[in-house]
Design a protein around this motif. Sequence first.
Motif, PDB file in Angstrom:
ATOM      1  N   LEU A   6       0.869  -1.181   0.000  1.00  0.00           N
ATOM      2  CA  LEU A   6       0.000   0.000   0.000  1.00  0.00           C
ATOM      3  C   LEU A   6       0.899   1.222   0.000  1.00  0.00           C
ATOM      4  O   LEU A   6       1.827   1.313   0.800  1.00  0.00           O
ATOM      5  CB  LEU A   6      -0.919   0.010   1.232  1.00  0.00           C
ATOM      6  N   ARG A   7       0.612   2.158  -0.905  1.00  0.00           N
ATOM      7  CA  ARG A   7       1.400   3.389  -0.950  1.00  0.00           C
ATOM      8  C   ARG A   7       0.504   4.550  -1.363  1.00  0.00           C
ATOM      9  O   ARG A   7      -0.562   4.354  -1.964  1.00  0.00           O
ATOM     10  CB  ARG A   7       2.557   3.264  -1.947  1.00  0.00           C
ATOM     11  N   THR A   8       0.932   5.755  -1.042  1.00  0.00           N
ATOM     12  CA  THR A   8       0.263   6.950  -1.544  1.00  0.00           C
ATOM     13  C   THR A   8       1.066   7.485  -2.722  1.00  0.00           C
ATOM     14  O   THR A   8       2.296   7.323  -2.782  1.00  0.00           O
ATOM     15  CB  THR A   8       0.155   8.027  -0.455  1.00  0.00           C
ATOM     16  N   VAL A  83      -4.361   6.540  -3.284  1.00  0.00           N
ATOM     17  CA  VAL A  83      -3.810   5.435  -2.510  1.00  0.00           C
ATOM     18  C   VAL A  83      -3.809   4.206  -3.408  1.00  0.00           C
ATOM     19  O   VAL A  83      -4.824   3.885  -4.040  1.00  0.00           O
ATOM     20  CB  VAL A  83      -4.628   5.165  -1.234  1.00  0.00           C
ATOM     21  N   ARG A 158      -4.319   3.629   6.949  1.00  0.00           N
ATOM     22  CA  ARG A 158      -3.629   2.356   6.735  1.00  0.00           C
ATOM     23  C   ARG A 158      -3.909   1.431   7.919  1.00  0.00           C
ATOM     24  O   ARG A 158      -3.775   1.834   9.080  1.00  0.00           O
ATOM     25  CB  ARG A 158      -2.130   2.587   6.610  1.00  0.00           C
ATOM     26  N   THR A 160      -3.289  -2.853   9.103  1.00  0.00           N
ATOM     27  CA  THR A 160      -2.588  -4.095   8.762  1.00  0.00           C
ATOM     28  C   THR A 160      -3.410  -5.280   9.245  1.00  0.00           C
ATOM     29  O   THR A 160      -3.787  -5.353  10.425  1.00  0.00           O
ATOM     30  CB  THR A 160      -1.189  -4.138   9.399  1.00  0.00           C
ATOM     31  N   PRO A 166      -1.501  -5.313   3.943  1.00  0.00           N
ATOM     32  CA  PRO A 166      -1.943  -3.931   4.160  1.00  0.00           C
ATOM     33  C   PRO A 166      -3.380  -3.739   3.692  1.00  0.00           C
ATOM     34  O   PRO A 166      -3.804  -4.291   2.669  1.00  0.00           O
ATOM     35  CB  PRO A 166      -0.966  -3.110   3.318  1.00  0.00           C
ATOM     36  N   LEU A 168      -6.492  -0.738   3.093  1.00  0.00           N
ATOM     37  CA  LEU A 168      -6.931   0.649   3.011  1.00  0.00           C
ATOM     38  C   LEU A 168      -8.311   0.741   3.635  1.00  0.00           C
ATOM     39  O   LEU A 168      -9.252   0.078   3.174  1.00  0.00           O
ATOM     40  CB  LEU A 168      -6.995   1.111   1.547  1.00  0.00           C
ATOM     41  N   TRP A 186      -8.409  -4.524   0.247  1.00  0.00           N
ATOM     42  CA  TRP A 186      -7.090  -5.146   0.342  1.00  0.00           C
ATOM     43  C   TRP A 186      -6.853  -6.105  -0.816  1.00  0.00           C
ATOM     44  O   TRP A 186      -7.795  -6.596  -1.442  1.00  0.00           O
ATOM     45  CB  TRP A 186      -6.909  -5.841   1.689  1.00  0.00           C
ATOM     46  N   PRO A 401      -6.551   1.632  12.837  1.00  0.00           N
ATOM     47  CA  PRO A 401      -5.604   2.237  11.894  1.00  0.00           C
ATOM     48  C   PRO A 401      -4.261   2.538  12.552  1.00  0.00           C
ATOM     49  O   PRO A 401      -4.194   2.892  13.732  1.00  0.00           O
ATOM     50  CB  PRO A 401      -6.301   3.526  11.468  1.00  0.00           C
ATOM     51  N   GLU A 403      -2.026   4.569  10.630  1.00  0.00           N
ATOM     52  CA  GLU A 403      -1.604   5.836  10.036  1.00  0.00           C
ATOM     53  C   GLU A 403      -2.774   6.432   9.266  1.00  0.00           C
ATOM     54  O   GLU A 403      -3.397   5.757   8.442  1.00  0.00           O
ATOM     55  CB  GLU A 403      -0.424   5.596   9.076  1.00  0.00           C
ATOM     56  N   LEU A 405      -4.158   8.619   6.334  1.00  0.00           N
ATOM     57  CA  LEU A 405      -3.663   8.976   5.010  1.00  0.00           C
ATOM     58  C   LEU A 405      -4.331  10.239   4.478  1.00  0.00           C
ATOM     59  O   LEU A 405      -3.683  11.058   3.819  1.00  0.00           O
ATOM     60  CB  LEU A 405      -3.885   7.819   4.038  1.00  0.00           C
TER      61      LEU A 405
END
Length: 639
Positions: A6-8, A83, A158, A160, A166, A168, A186, A401, A403, A405
């Motif tokens: 998962l990344r932005t 995302v 984020r 897990t 990961p 969203l 996911w 969560p 983090e 986003l």
Amino acid sequence: MPTSSLRTAPLPIEGAADPTASLPILHGVPTAAVTAAAVTAHGDGLDEELRRGLRYGRPATLLPYTRQDRYDRRRSPRELPSVVLENELLTATFLPGYGGRLWSLVHRPTGRELLHRNPVLQPANLALRDAWLAGGVEWNLGTTGHWPLTCEPLHAARVTAPDGTPVLRMFAFERLRRLVLRIDAWLPASSPALYVHVEVHNPSGREAPVYWWSNTAVPQTPDTRVVAPADHAFHFDYRSDLRRLAFPHREGADHSYPGRAAHAADHFLDLPPDERRWIAALDADGAGLVQTSTARLRGRKVFCWGTSPGGRHWQEWLSGPDRPYLEIQAGLARTQLEHLPMPAGATWSWTEAYGLLQVDPRAVHGSWQQARKAAAEALDLLLPPAELDRAQAAATAFGEPEEMLTEGQGWAALEIEAGRLPASALLPFGHPGPEQRPWQGLLATGALPVSDPPATPVTGERWRALLEESTGRGAADWHSLYHLGLVRLADGEPGPAREAWLRSLADRRTPWVLRALAHLAEDPQTAADLLAEAHELRPDLMELGIETLDALLRADRPAAALTLIGALPHPVRDHGRIRLAEATAAFTLGDHELVRRLLAEGIRVDNMREGEVSLDALWRAVHPDRPVPPDYDFRMSED
């Protein structure tokens, strides 16, 4: 080694500026109400369950929401926050800032985009609040139509999973129905499908009418066939009543090929109760997107714009040239004209999956039964039902969560402060923002601060009780009484709403209250008079001027409409809605030459409504022997 990430990332796109809000929406959902009433009286093949759903749950008003009608069609390079979920097989890109929409789903081994990925970001008037975007997968909660948060930011975080995958998480408070929405998405390592777990919670002590549809736009060609496990559909073609008919073969046509349809149409597929829930759009080679879900998501639908000039124009209006698309959709009810009763305190959840389905093209484009059987077998190999059940169970273990986003709106945080929503570490709604500050003042002091323009509306029992109390002390001001009228109207009480607004007007004559009283006026002349006075108080407010012109035209006062237009500064007069009103007034007065001149110069209405035929009707009225130019043709059905 199998991976999942998962990344932005910024998403570059040619886009118009984000739409902004203007005036509160005082009406309900008139199109759905009229259609449902006609269906209830005349529809063929409708069982009592469906008729009950058609009669139930239509809101009297769309309050507390405001219209999102301030946008245009000037586009420039932009970068949108996104995302991205990715594994070896799929890349999924989400836009939390636009209702959490799944914007892109790419099958990595082939590089194939499975969705209609719009090359432009262009708002258009198709949603409950006006502004809407074509493309991707849109999540719709609330009432019939594209949901109120389709162009609003959701909270995103984020998470897990226990196995390290990961996740969203996107979440929001939907204010019309007062429901809490949680979406967990996911991509497990090596999974051929993206999983999306949806949870809707009714935190109130009252039953809530619920509407949900996941709308998926996919590329359309003449050979794209939509396949699902159904032999009947509830059909609506924007011209006649909803009817239950055979699907796909009817009247010499195969309606499972939407790219061959002449006009816009909805087919709500009537899946038998014992069938697996799925729908797929497969191309000439037998490949394309499949959507499937656990059993709660019962309905499936096919929508197409049609290949008529009007349908083609709508597609270009939304996505630019040569980007035809159709939609395959999935919902809680069998049709989008129904609502389901959700008990107080209840939580409903389901899991959806999206992936690339590949089927023998000879079967896909053979008989309907061949296509159904082959696609169902291919889906069972791609994603056995047990896998979907395991994903549904796994989602219940997703924790808090780690983090944040993106940040959404502050309305849920305000409701938590007011004691109407429970705080939850699973859904960290943050803090109220500037829009909520006046209402924090009412909570803290018992008095709503006066502001002009007024505070953004709220609805709900707690806010009504506070406003009733504060305005009953004998020192009520126009602002508090205005909002008291709004919450009463939202509760389906137009008489008490009018009483509050008349008291507000006695304290101070404001355009906001005059507009609200015009909404309740019993005749067009009174409504036009009230709006004309409101416009005099705020002649700079474009949206109010447009409403006033519409009211004058409904009251058969075209000369007054032209007088109002003549007093506007030229930049304002160039607005598409103003020019359309000028042409309409001129036509009513018999000045066909002025209408022809305005049409020749060009009238572009940036927020042309879905189903609106004003421009092509004007053209045909003054040019009966000439075809409607493509730029003016928004017809979705035959004349």
